[in-house]
Design an enzyme around this catalytic site. Sequence first.
Site, PDB file in Angstrom:
ATOM      1  N   GLY A 139     -16.855  -8.784   7.495  1.00 25.18           N
ATOM      2  CA  GLY A 139     -18.192  -8.227   7.369  1.00 25.18           C
ATOM      3  C   GLY A 139     -18.618  -7.369   8.535  1.00 25.18           C
ATOM      4  N   ASP A 143     -15.692 -12.359   1.367  1.00 26.85           N
ATOM      5  CA  ASP A 143     -15.683 -12.154  -0.084  1.00 26.85           C
ATOM      6  C   ASP A 143     -14.222 -12.049  -0.490  1.00 26.85           C
ATOM      7  OD1 ASP A 143     -15.826 -11.283  -2.697  1.00 26.85           O
ATOM      8  OD2 ASP A 143     -16.957  -9.456  -2.275  1.00 26.85           O
ATOM      9  N   MET A 144     -13.695 -13.096  -1.112  1.00 29.43           N
ATOM     10  CA  MET A 144     -12.259 -13.101  -1.395  1.00 29.43           C
ATOM     11  C   MET A 144     -11.945 -13.720  -2.746  1.00 29.43           C
ATOM     12  SD  MET A 144     -10.875 -16.248   0.986  1.00 29.43           S
ATOM     13  CE  MET A 144      -9.362 -16.438   0.032  1.00 29.43           C
ATOM     14  N   TRP A 148       0.796 -21.677  -2.775  1.00 28.68           N
ATOM     15  CA  TRP A 148       0.291 -22.823  -3.551  1.00 28.68           C
ATOM     16  C   TRP A 148      -1.162 -23.153  -3.208  1.00 28.68           C
ATOM     17  CZ3 TRP A 148       4.422 -22.805  -0.200  1.00 28.68           C
ATOM     18  CH2 TRP A 148       4.196 -23.358   1.055  1.00 28.68           C
ATOM     19  N   HIS A 155     -14.887  -2.694  -7.047  1.00 29.38           N
ATOM     20  CA  HIS A 155     -15.881  -3.444  -7.802  1.00 29.38           C
ATOM     21  C   HIS A 155     -17.239  -2.743  -7.795  1.00 29.38           C
ATOM     22  CE1 HIS A 155     -12.721  -6.376  -7.444  1.00 29.38           C
ATOM     23  NE2 HIS A 155     -13.330  -7.132  -8.313  1.00 29.38           N
TER      24      HIS A 155
END
Length: 361
Positions: free
Chosen positions: A308, A175-176, A227, A46
């Site tokens: 992190g 961050d996921m 799920w 990203h």
Amino acid sequence: MSIRIPYDTVFSTVKQAFLQMGLSEEQAQQCAGIHTESSLEGIESHGLNRVPRFAEYVQKGWVDLNARPELVGAKGAVENYDGHLGIGVLNATFCMDRAIALAKEHGIGCVALKNTTHWMRGGSYAWQAAQAGFIGISWTNTESCMPMWGSKEPGVGNNPFCIAIPRKNGPIVLDMAMSQYAYGKLGVYRLAGKQLPFPGGFDKDGNLTSDPGAIEASGRILPTGYWKGSGMAIALDLAAAAMANGRTGADLDREARGSCTGCCQIFLAYDPYLFGDEESIQARWDDRVAAADATAPDREGGHVTCPGERTAATRARNMAEGIVVDEQIWQQILDLAAGKTDVKDISSACVLDNMTEEKKQ
């Protein structure tokens, strides 16, 4: 094949690429900072890998370089902005800044943003809050790129969620995406010719696989927690659209313009010391993190860390040795910096864009 490029070279080249796309000096400086920092900290999926796709979206007119966030509503510690399809990185940075300003006044601040574009690395804005001394929470909705559990076709976005704790001995930052691997991460492994560490989706025959290319081809990424991941994804989508009074993922599907174009994002900043003093809360955080990190690893030589904690080490190594960049991606960025505009993003095989094109036909 990956190569290492010095930080200053990467930053200046990416900035020049943005200037060639038509960004102002200030815009190019800020965007180059976000993209370069993301790759510096090991999130190349990203960071630099997204530069060619951003160029493609600018060329298509899906990003308005002249747009700025517009305040459309405010109530106490909450504000709502229309991003007018402006540069996603700049819209998101502005909104987290506003959330922090509101938190300084009220103890907590919330900014909802609609009609914006891809924010690139979502964790950048959680880090932004933590570096200002606030707990930061942010998430976004996206077009459908992940199957709901029990389905074989995309029905919900992987809707990334981020939270940061401003621990002085190293922020804890999660961050996921709501998928086991984001598409950008699949692209990183595919370009490197590697298999995923764990199964990340299904192939075209419905078999669970660690082959990133097979998952990109099927469009069947695996929801995190099966799920639970798809359930969280739809809940985050609905909450973001309501809070921002903007588009849901289904609306984005119908508009079919590419990843995150027109999406909603939420930015929260919270003063961690509202009901406790800084010294005791920091000590409590340190104690909790130390206890988690001290748990027995699952293999000989393993090391347990909280999210992190390894960022500082990654940053230091890449600053000393050079940022890891895919050779093909780097060539595309060099071409952009030189003013060549016919560049396509190969970093993600653009499963999402391919699905978008199919819907248009």
